[in-house]
Scaffold this motif. Structure first.
Motif, PDB file in Angstrom:
ATOM      1  N   SER A 102      10.724  70.107  56.537  1.00  0.00           N
ATOM      2  CA  SER A 102      11.474  70.145  55.489  1.00  0.00           C
ATOM      3  C   SER A 102      12.661  68.905  55.768  1.00  0.00           C
ATOM      4  CB  SER A 102      12.377  71.243  55.287  1.00  0.00           C
ATOM      5  OG  SER A 102      12.760  71.658  56.483  1.00  0.00           O
ATOM      6  N   ASP A 103      12.949  68.448  56.958  1.00  0.00           N
ATOM      7  CA  ASP A 103      13.817  67.511  57.283  1.00  0.00           C
ATOM      8  C   ASP A 103      13.325  65.995  56.994  1.00  0.00           C
ATOM      9  OD1 ASP A 103      15.411  69.515  58.115  1.00  0.00           O
ATOM     10  OD2 ASP A 103      15.355  69.159  60.285  1.00  0.00           O
ATOM     11  N   LEU A 104      12.132  65.982  56.756  1.00  0.00           N
ATOM     12  CA  LEU A 104      11.673  64.658  56.683  1.00  0.00           C
ATOM     13  C   LEU A 104      11.939  63.829  55.024  1.00  0.00           C
ATOM     14  CD1 LEU A 104       7.962  64.785  57.978  1.00  0.00           C
ATOM     15  CD2 LEU A 104      10.010  64.430  59.136  1.00  0.00           C
ATOM     16  N   PRO A 105      12.602  62.710  55.028  1.00  0.00           N
ATOM     17  CA  PRO A 105      12.749  62.274  53.828  1.00  0.00           C
ATOM     18  C   PRO A 105      11.655  61.938  52.926  1.00  0.00           C
ATOM     19  CG  PRO A 105      13.049  60.582  55.393  1.00  0.00           C
ATOM     20  CD  PRO A 105      12.636  61.747  56.286  1.00  0.00           C
ATOM     21  N   GLU A 106      11.731  61.741  51.672  1.00  0.00           N
ATOM     22  CA  GLU A 106      10.616  61.232  50.878  1.00  0.00           C
ATOM     23  C   GLU A 106      10.431  59.774  51.122  1.00  0.00           C
ATOM     24  OE1 GLU A 106       8.526  62.889  48.680  1.00  0.00           O
ATOM     25  OE2 GLU A 106       9.650  64.761  48.822  1.00  0.00           O
ATOM     26  N   SER A 107       9.042  59.402  50.935  1.00  0.00           N
ATOM     27  CA  SER A 107       8.558  57.996  51.115  1.00  0.00           C
ATOM     28  C   SER A 107       9.024  57.229  50.236  1.00  0.00           C
ATOM     29  CB  SER A 107       7.145  58.031  51.423  1.00  0.00           C
ATOM     30  OG  SER A 107       6.532  56.937  51.760  1.00  0.00           O
ATOM     31  N   ASP A 266      -0.193  62.359  53.950  1.00  0.00           N
ATOM     32  CA  ASP A 266       1.202  62.871  53.251  1.00  0.00           C
ATOM     33  C   ASP A 266       1.898  61.538  53.753  1.00  0.00           C
ATOM     34  OD1 ASP A 266       3.797  64.063  53.821  1.00  0.00           O
ATOM     35  OD2 ASP A 266       3.012  65.798  53.137  1.00  0.00           O
ATOM     36  N   THR A 267       2.554  61.088  52.888  1.00  0.00           N
ATOM     37  CA  THR A 267       3.219  60.074  52.992  1.00  0.00           C
ATOM     38  C   THR A 267       4.586  60.216  53.374  1.00  0.00           C
ATOM     39  OG1 THR A 267       3.969  60.029  50.758  1.00  0.00           O
ATOM     40  CG2 THR A 267       2.378  58.656  51.236  1.00  0.00           C
ATOM     41  N   ARG A 268       5.101  61.386  53.651  1.00  0.00           N
ATOM     42  CA  ARG A 268       6.591  61.784  54.412  1.00  0.00           C
ATOM     43  C   ARG A 268       6.166  61.755  55.929  1.00  0.00           C
ATOM     44  NH1 ARG A 268       8.972  67.086  51.520  1.00  0.00           N
ATOM     45  NH2 ARG A 268      10.564  66.830  53.183  1.00  0.00           N
ATOM     46  N   ILE A 269       4.815  62.447  56.169  1.00  0.00           N
ATOM     47  CA  ILE A 269       4.941  62.222  57.671  1.00  0.00           C
ATOM     48  C   ILE A 269       4.790  60.854  57.837  1.00  0.00           C
ATOM     49  CG2 ILE A 269       3.373  62.809  59.418  1.00  0.00           C
ATOM     50  CD1 ILE A 269       3.070  65.441  57.944  1.00  0.00           C
ATOM     51  N   GLU A 271       5.670  57.939  56.650  1.00  0.00           N
ATOM     52  CA  GLU A 271       7.058  57.407  56.921  1.00  0.00           C
ATOM     53  C   GLU A 271       7.912  57.647  57.884  1.00  0.00           C
ATOM     54  OE1 GLU A 271      10.192  55.123  55.339  1.00  0.00           O
ATOM     55  OE2 GLU A 271       8.460  55.612  53.981  1.00  0.00           O
ATOM     56  N   HIS A 272       7.904  59.163  58.255  1.00  0.00           N
ATOM     57  CA  HIS A 272       8.765  59.508  59.508  1.00  0.00           C
ATOM     58  C   HIS A 272       8.071  58.582  60.718  1.00  0.00           C
ATOM     59  CE1 HIS A 272      10.646  62.144  62.323  1.00  0.00           C
ATOM     60  NE2 HIS A 272       9.457  62.379  63.022  1.00  0.00           N
ATOM     61  N   MET A 273       6.793  58.800  61.008  1.00  0.00           N
ATOM     62  CA  MET A 273       6.154  58.000  62.127  1.00  0.00           C
ATOM     63  C   MET A 273       6.358  56.601  62.087  1.00  0.00           C
ATOM     64  SD  MET A 273       2.109  57.727  63.049  1.00  0.00           S
ATOM     65  CE  MET A 273       1.630  57.444  64.684  1.00  0.00           C
ATOM     66  N   HIS A 274       6.704  55.683  61.005  1.00  0.00           N
ATOM     67  CA  HIS A 274       6.785  54.529  61.013  1.00  0.00           C
ATOM     68  C   HIS A 274       8.475  54.418  61.342  1.00  0.00           C
ATOM     69  CE1 HIS A 274       7.286  50.297  59.455  1.00  0.00           C
ATOM     70  NE2 HIS A 274       8.263  50.756  58.695  1.00  0.00           N
ATOM     71  N   ALA A 275       9.363  55.031  60.598  1.00  0.00           N
ATOM     72  CA  ALA A 275      10.763  55.116  60.575  1.00  0.00           C
ATOM     73  C   ALA A 275      11.338  55.472  62.167  1.00  0.00           C
ATOM     74  CB  ALA A 275      11.396  55.994  59.681  1.00  0.00           C
ATOM     75  N   SER A 276      10.810  56.447  62.787  1.00  0.00           N
ATOM     76  CA  SER A 276      10.926  57.066  64.212  1.00  0.00           C
ATOM     77  C   SER A 276      10.261  56.262  65.246  1.00  0.00           C
ATOM     78  CB  SER A 276      10.520  58.649  64.386  1.00  0.00           C
ATOM     79  OG  SER A 276       9.260  58.378  64.305  1.00  0.00           O
ATOM     80  N   GLY A 277       9.262  55.568  64.990  1.00  0.00           N
ATOM     81  CA  GLY A 277       8.637  54.551  66.135  1.00  0.00           C
ATOM     82  C   GLY A 277       7.741  55.698  66.888  1.00  0.00           C
TER      83      GLY A 277
END
Length: 510
Positions: A102-107, A266-269, A271-277
């Motif tokens: 739920s903390d992950l932002p939308e892609s 799931d594009t939110r996950i 996106e999180h992978m990309h943003a968090s490194g």
């Protein structure tokens, strides 16, 4: 003449696999490799290698046996030292080690990231536990479509909707490869790039002699085994697919079991992978009493690790099953950075915890299979952590009880993806326990004229010789028991709500 060596890689083998094998064998397993068991195993493996005439097959087989020999030596070393996990050092994961979904932002840049993604399904298992012949992925699960059909439809829709090219990859085993190769021909005209490769084939080991059960590289399938999905990293590197994917601009790999119908992109996950490194993400979800044997993430000396029940000391098994201490479990939905796989495998490789699987061969001898789990690799990647996802992303079909759920009106099918029916008041999944009469798919199909409505069901237990008519509705808690010699046939149009049904269709309030 090429042969396995305890301190160097085989002469005929070059590149990544040989560098890794040479480094690990020399540094970690030198003492174990000088032992009697290691030497005897090496001699047996070399004899099988020398018995091969075809040079390409010989080279590939030798690479597999080198990887197996490393694993076997590790097993000997750990057995000699009596190494076990220190239970007192195990802690639940810290907040930063498991992030709520739920903390992950939308892609915001779906197309750009999707073009860097490839999807891989673990397709090594057979459908034997459900009474089916061939790969489990070809069992029909919904509206005449198989696991593979649904996965292909999902990826095809993803590619069309976002105008991207997400390749679809199957990691087969020697048990499933031939059948899968024939089946996937029907997808030739679909908008999907489909690739396959095989996981390794390792020899079963006699429990008493610690020697391989096969005497030649071409011996019957029963003498060999696929060494668990932890073999993914060796197998995909040896196949050349990692380099191929990187060359085509792919950076991320989404891995899941082929029978998990909730494992969709799931594009939110992403996106999180990309943003968090993060180089490795493991999807976990809240544990229920039905999941007590599932592997869990732990904090071990400050590092995130996967703990499987096979690693747990006998006197702590009940602690491991506790929902209070270990609140999450691994869904085996994994997001992995491809460059990180290449970096790790070209350097020291992976030291995944060994799971010793005790079996009996077709000849009746006690054998062991040395296996590893893909999720255990989490400890090797930078900034690796878990994502606590909704239960809807874990929808496996391991039995006909699961099959009843996903074929019912609890779910709706959209572009190959199953979604919970919005008409269900509670989004939790009912508990369904079908007895041995429903164990095989063929028997399951004969016992249901049509699949009952389960929209308002909480719990269903069925035992004995029971069959269901058309348009049956089950609500609340329903228990149906036919004792030995009895048969229960539910008539067409039956509605059961909070009922216990025993022989001769006697209905009583429950």
């Amino acid at each position: 003449m090429a042969s396995l060596d305890t301190t160097t890689a085989p002469a005929a083998q070059t590149g990544t696999a040989s560098k890794r094998a040479r480094g690990q064998t020399a540094m970690d397993f030198k003492s174990a490799a000088t032992g009697v068991s290691a030497k005897a195993m090496r001699n047996e493996l070399n004899a099988m290698i020398q018995g091969i005439d075809d040079p390409d097959f010989k080279k590939a087989f030798e690479a597999e046996m080198q990887s197996f020999f490393i694993l076997f030596n590790r097993y000997l070393a750990e057995r000699a030292k009596g190494q076990k996990i220190d239970w007192d050092k195990i802690q639940p994961p810290s907040p930063e080690q498991v992030v709520p979904y739920s903390d992950l932002p939308e892609s915001t840049n779906k197309g750009e990231l999707l073009n860097k993604l490839a999807v891989l399904k673990l397709n090594g298992g057979l459908g034997t536990t459900m009474g089916c012949v061939g790969p489990k992925s070809i069992i029909e699960v919904r509206e005449g479509m198989t696991f593979l059909d649904l996965s292909v439809r999902q990826i095809e829709h993803l590619n069309s909707a976002h105008n991207v090219n997400v390749p679809f990859i199957l990691m087969n085993s020697f048990n499933t490869d031939d059948d899968t190769a024939r089946i996937i021909q029907k997808y030739a005209n679909h908008r999907i790039e489909l690739m396959t490769f095989n996981q390794s084939r390792y020899p079963r080991v006699n429990k008493e002699t610690l020697l391989p059960t096969p005497k030649s590289a071409v011996e019957d399938k029963g003498a060999w085994y696929p060494p668990g999905h932890g073999d993914l990293f060796d197998a995909i590197m040896n196949s050349g697919l990692v380099d191929k994917l990187l060359a085509s601009g792919k950076e991320y790999l989404f891995v899941s079991n082929v029978d998990n119908l909730g494992a969709v992109v799931d594009t939110r996950i992403l996106e999180h992978m990309h943003a968090s490194g993060a180089e490795f993400l493991m999807e976990v979800t809240d544990k229920t009493k039905a999941d007590v044997k599932g592997g869990t993430l732990i904090n071990y000396e400050g590092n995130v690790r996967l703990l499987e029940i096979a690693q747990v000391p006998n006197d702590h098994v009940e602690d491991f099953k506790s929902v209070r201490k270990f609140k999450i479990f691994n869904t085996n939905n994994l997001w992995i950075n491809l460059r990180a796989i290449k970096r790790i495998m070209e350097n020291d490789g992976m030291d995944l915890e060994i799971i010793v699987n005790h079996k009996q061969s077709d000849k009746g001898e006690a054998v062991i299979q040395l296996e590893t789990a893909v999720g255990a690799a989490i400890k090797h990647f930078n900034n690796a952590h878990g994502i606590n996802v909704p239960r809807s992303r874990f929808l496996p079909v391991k039995s006909c009880s699961d099959l009843l759920l996903i074929t019912s009106d609890l779910y709706q099918l959209e572009h190959g993806q199953l979604r919970m029916n919005p008409s269900r008041m509670f989004q939790s999944t009912p508990v369904v326990k079908l007895g041995d009469h429903f164990k095989k798919v063929s028997a399951f199909q004969k016992r249901f004229k049509t699949i009952p409505s389960l929209l308002e069901l909480d719990h269903l237990t069925v035992a004995g010789d029971v069959s269901f008519g058309r348009a049956v509705t089950l609500r609340g808690t329903v228990i149906i028991v036919a004792n030995d010699g009895q048969r229960i046939e539910l008539p067409d149009g039956t509605t059961l709500e909070n009922k216990l049904v025993s022989g001769h269709l006697k209905l009583t309030d429950h």
